[in-house]
Design a protein around this motif. Structure first.
Motif, PDB file in Angstrom:
ATOM      1  N   ALA A 190       0.783  -1.278  -0.072  1.00  0.00           N
ATOM      2  CA  ALA A 190      -0.137  -0.121  -0.014  1.00  0.00           C
ATOM      3  C   ALA A 190       0.823   1.304   0.150  1.00  0.00           C
ATOM      4  CB  ALA A 190      -0.812  -0.155   1.249  1.00  0.00           C
ATOM      5  N   ALA A 191       2.204   1.182  -0.228  1.00  0.00           N
ATOM      6  CA  ALA A 191       2.943   2.347   0.037  1.00  0.00           C
ATOM      7  C   ALA A 191       3.112   3.112   1.289  1.00  0.00           C
ATOM      8  CB  ALA A 191       2.635   3.348  -1.031  1.00  0.00           C
ATOM      9  N   LEU A 192       2.503   2.341   2.478  1.00  0.00           N
ATOM     10  CA  LEU A 192       2.538   3.026   3.581  1.00  0.00           C
ATOM     11  C   LEU A 192       3.983   2.976   4.006  1.00  0.00           C
ATOM     12  CD1 LEU A 192       0.400   3.993   5.458  1.00  0.00           C
ATOM     13  CD2 LEU A 192       0.421   1.712   6.783  1.00  0.00           C
ATOM     14  N   MET A 193       4.727   1.804   3.905  1.00  0.00           N
ATOM     15  CA  MET A 193       6.066   1.814   4.543  1.00  0.00           C
ATOM     16  C   MET A 193       7.083   2.992   3.782  1.00  0.00           C
ATOM     17  SD  MET A 193       6.815  -2.238   4.764  1.00  0.00           S
ATOM     18  CE  MET A 193       8.614  -2.064   4.919  1.00  0.00           C
ATOM     19  N   LEU A 242       6.132  12.485  -5.186  1.00  0.00           N
ATOM     20  CA  LEU A 242       6.243  11.531  -4.156  1.00  0.00           C
ATOM     21  C   LEU A 242       6.539  11.864  -2.995  1.00  0.00           C
ATOM     22  CD1 LEU A 242       8.216   9.045  -6.462  1.00  0.00           C
ATOM     23  CD2 LEU A 242       5.809   8.943  -6.266  1.00  0.00           C
ATOM     24  N   GLN A 243       5.932  11.138  -1.971  1.00  0.00           N
ATOM     25  CA  GLN A 243       6.346  11.509  -0.483  1.00  0.00           C
ATOM     26  C   GLN A 243       7.702  11.038  -0.108  1.00  0.00           C
ATOM     27  OE1 GLN A 243       3.879   9.287   2.332  1.00  0.00           O
ATOM     28  NE2 GLN A 243       3.522   7.688   0.864  1.00  0.00           N
ATOM     29  N   ALA A 244       8.191  12.128   0.622  1.00  0.00           N
ATOM     30  CA  ALA A 244       9.866  11.930   1.054  1.00  0.00           C
ATOM     31  C   ALA A 244       9.443  11.134   2.580  1.00  0.00           C
ATOM     32  CB  ALA A 244      10.563  13.286   1.165  1.00  0.00           C
ATOM     33  N   ARG A 245      10.561  10.203   2.769  1.00  0.00           N
ATOM     34  CA  ARG A 245      10.580   9.812   4.208  1.00  0.00           C
ATOM     35  C   ARG A 245      11.483  10.779   5.205  1.00  0.00           C
ATOM     36  NH1 ARG A 245      11.670   5.073   1.592  1.00  0.00           N
ATOM     37  NH2 ARG A 245      13.891   5.110   1.938  1.00  0.00           N
ATOM     38  N   GLY A 246      11.163  10.694   6.315  1.00  0.00           N
ATOM     39  CA  GLY A 246      11.692  11.629   7.287  1.00  0.00           C
ATOM     40  C   GLY A 246      11.077  12.464   8.294  1.00  0.00           C
ATOM     41  N   ARG A 274      17.438   6.017   5.083  1.00  0.00           N
ATOM     42  CA  ARG A 274      17.475   4.658   5.429  1.00  0.00           C
ATOM     43  C   ARG A 274      16.424   3.826   4.765  1.00  0.00           C
ATOM     44  NH1 ARG A 274      19.588   4.060  10.703  1.00  0.00           N
ATOM     45  NH2 ARG A 274      19.176   1.707  10.162  1.00  0.00           N
ATOM     46  N   GLU A 275      16.520   2.551   5.204  1.00  0.00           N
ATOM     47  CA  GLU A 275      15.306   1.498   4.526  1.00  0.00           C
ATOM     48  C   GLU A 275      13.779   2.064   4.954  1.00  0.00           C
ATOM     49  OE1 GLU A 275      16.806   0.051   8.317  1.00  0.00           O
ATOM     50  OE2 GLU A 275      17.979   0.670   6.542  1.00  0.00           O
TER      51      GLU A 275
END
Length: 392
Positions: free
Chosen positions: A151-154, A225-229, A162-163
């Motif tokens: 679901a692209a949640l991760m 696209l959403q960025a992590r962090g 990082r992963e």
């Protein structure tokens, strides 16, 4: 607890988490829920750790206790002729049936939608599966982890370099179970108005996708696209805390609350540059300041200045949270042997209809005689014969 759904009849064929959680939301509101479990072994959730000493020689899964307190437990093997017939009788009794078997499982045992509506034309049949009852991924096996990935949640969770990180285990199933309860009430309303039952097809993947549409909208309408962090996660002296600036809070008030006057004195560290080109410098200034106090000290200052903030609490801190205690969120469970446990209550509070009651965890098959005998009208001899045949 409340009794506002008293009289609503739920047949819970669920196992583990998603189906039983959906049915739990009904029993918390006073519905009559019959939980069908496998003879001998029961719902596999009964074996999930941690196992609690229930005050007798038995142990009880804390997870099972949370999900199934106040339900009536019966054992039934619907792959046997007697079990199949008695399940049809329970379907005839029910307003809503909840199940989370793999797609096609019940159809192989003559419990497809057509057969079910033939038994009870107004029943609402709720199926919760990994990817829904149709589509190319319908029959894929999955877990909470793989579904979060699908679901692209991760992809939006964790540090940018990082992963990706998962959310806590089984949260996917809880979200889907909540959506299933909502959809079931909609379908039940339709059934009461028209007399027509129907199938409610709940996908865990779709439940996850729908839960973070704000990020999906960035891609859908802007191609971003959403960025992590977590740029708002800062290190206090005793652990992390989240603080963020909101436009309703003046920038100078935000800076004073965090004892970071440099954010006021340097024009390059003020909005809008503080949110864009110089966001990294702002984060460094805040981080240096926040290492000087504890999480609770910073939380108190943020509260005083009305700055959005939240301590990253550990589970033991949540269990002792004075706010949750003031709202009486945690309640007691009576385990089968008489001992008591503690678990969260419903995730809402009603101004009317609330009742105080001890939630009771059933033994496996505790209500066989009441349900199959008194409710369905089978004799003691029939119950004994069914037990001897392995049907109950």
């Amino acid at each position: 607890m409340n009794d506002l759904l008293e009289g609503l009849r739920i047949l819970d064929l669920g196992r583990y988490t998603a189906g039983p959680y959906c049915a739990k939301l009904f029993v918390d509101a006073g519905a009559d829920v019959i939980h069908v479990e496998r003879p001998g072994a029961g719902d596999p959730a009964r074996a999930l750790p941690p196992l609690l000493d229930d005050g007798s020689a038995e142990t009880v899964s804390a997870v099972y206790a949370f999900l199934n307190a106040d339900k009536r437990s019966v054992t039934l093997d619907f792959t046997t002729p007697t079990g199949a017939e008695w399940l049809r009788e329970l379907v005839r009794w029910a307003d809503i049936v909840v199940e989370n078997f793999a797609p096609g499982t019940l159809e192989r045992h003559a419990f497809g939608l057509e057969e079910v509506l033939g038994v009870n034309p107004s029943v609402v049949w709720v199926s919760i599966t990994n990817f829904g009852g149709s589509g190319p991924s319908r029959d894929l096996r999955g877990s909470s982890l793989t579904l979060q990935a699908a679901a692209a949640l991760m992809d939006g969770n964790g540090d940018e370099d990082r992963e990706p990180l998962r959310y806590p285990r089984h949260i996917s199933e809880y979200w889907a179970g909540s959506n299933a309860a909502h959809a079931a009430l909609i379908a039940r309303r339709h059934a009461r108005l028209t007399g027509e039952g129907q199938h409610v097809d709940v996908s865990i993947q779709e439940s996850l996708v729908a839960s973070y549409f704000m990020h999906f909208a960035d891609y859908q309408y802007q191609g971003a696209l959403q960025a992590r962090g977590w740029l708002d996660l800062k290190p206090a002296s005793d652990g992390p805390i989240i603080v963020n600036w909101h436009t309703a809070v003046p920038w100078d008030v935000f800076a004073i609350a965090l004892e970071a006057e440099e954010l006021i004195l340097d024009p390059e560290l003020q909005p809008p540059l503080s949110m864009t080109a110089n966001a990294g410098r702002v984060a460094d200034v805040i981080s240096r300041s926040m290492r000087t106090r504890t999480r609770r000290e910073w939380f108190a200052r943020a509260k005083e200045h009305r700055v959005p903030a939240g301590m990253v609490q550990t589970l033991d801190e949540v269990a002792a949270c004075e706010h949750l205690e003031a709202r009486a969120h945690f309640g007691s469970l009576r385990l089968p042997g008489g001992a008591e446990g503690r678990a969260p209550g419903p995730p809402y509070a009603l101004s009317e209809g609330a009742t105080e009651r001890m939630r009771v965890v059933p033994r496996l098959g505790e209500h066989n005689a009441v349900v199959f005998g008194e409710l369905l009208g089978h004799s003691e001899g029939e119950l004994q014969a069914a037990a001897a045949a392995g049907a109950i």
